[in-house]
Design an enzyme around this catalytic site. Sequence first.
Site, PDB file in Angstrom:
ATOM      1  N   CYS A  29       0.632  -0.999  -0.474  1.00  7.54           N
ATOM      2  CA  CYS A  29      -0.294   0.069   0.146  1.00  7.54           C
ATOM      3  C   CYS A  29       1.053   1.190  -0.054  1.00  7.54           C
ATOM      4  O   CYS A  29       1.273   1.773   0.759  1.00  7.54           O
ATOM      5  CB  CYS A  29      -0.794  -0.073   1.266  1.00  7.54           C
ATOM      6  SG  CYS A  29      -1.756   1.493   1.664  1.00  7.54           S
ATOM      7  N   CYS A  32      -0.126   3.559   2.179  1.00 10.58           N
ATOM      8  CA  CYS A  32       0.252   3.130   4.128  1.00 10.58           C
ATOM      9  C   CYS A  32       2.437   3.604   4.711  1.00 10.58           C
ATOM     10  O   CYS A  32       2.503   3.789   5.381  1.00 10.58           O
ATOM     11  CB  CYS A  32       0.191   2.077   4.350  1.00 10.58           C
ATOM     12  SG  CYS A  32      -0.865   1.133   4.461  1.00 10.58           S
TER      13      CYS A  32
END
Length: 105
Positions: A29, A32
């Site tokens: 991600c 993230c």
Amino acid sequence: METQSTHQSFGDLIQGDKPVLVDFSAEWCGPCKMMPPILKELKQMTGDNLIILKMDVDRNPQVANAYQIQAVPTLMVFQNGEVKWRQSGVMNARELKRVVDQYVK
């Protein structure tokens, strides 16, 4: 990032009186990857009043499923075993501090 002793499970940690901010994330991600410096800044602002945990949804699918994590990053605040707040997406440290200040005693 706060490290907890390995004998304390996730379930044990979120039962406490002290608020626990959990960053549900994944290696793949992109957004993230923005969270660690934000969480480090938040930890500097809150000190021992807040526990911050990072939870990889791919390594902990049972926890991700239990809390119906659909998107990462998803941030959740737990206290006394209850979900007090949740939001998906990146937030800055000041916004997060405003959220967690409601639960710090």
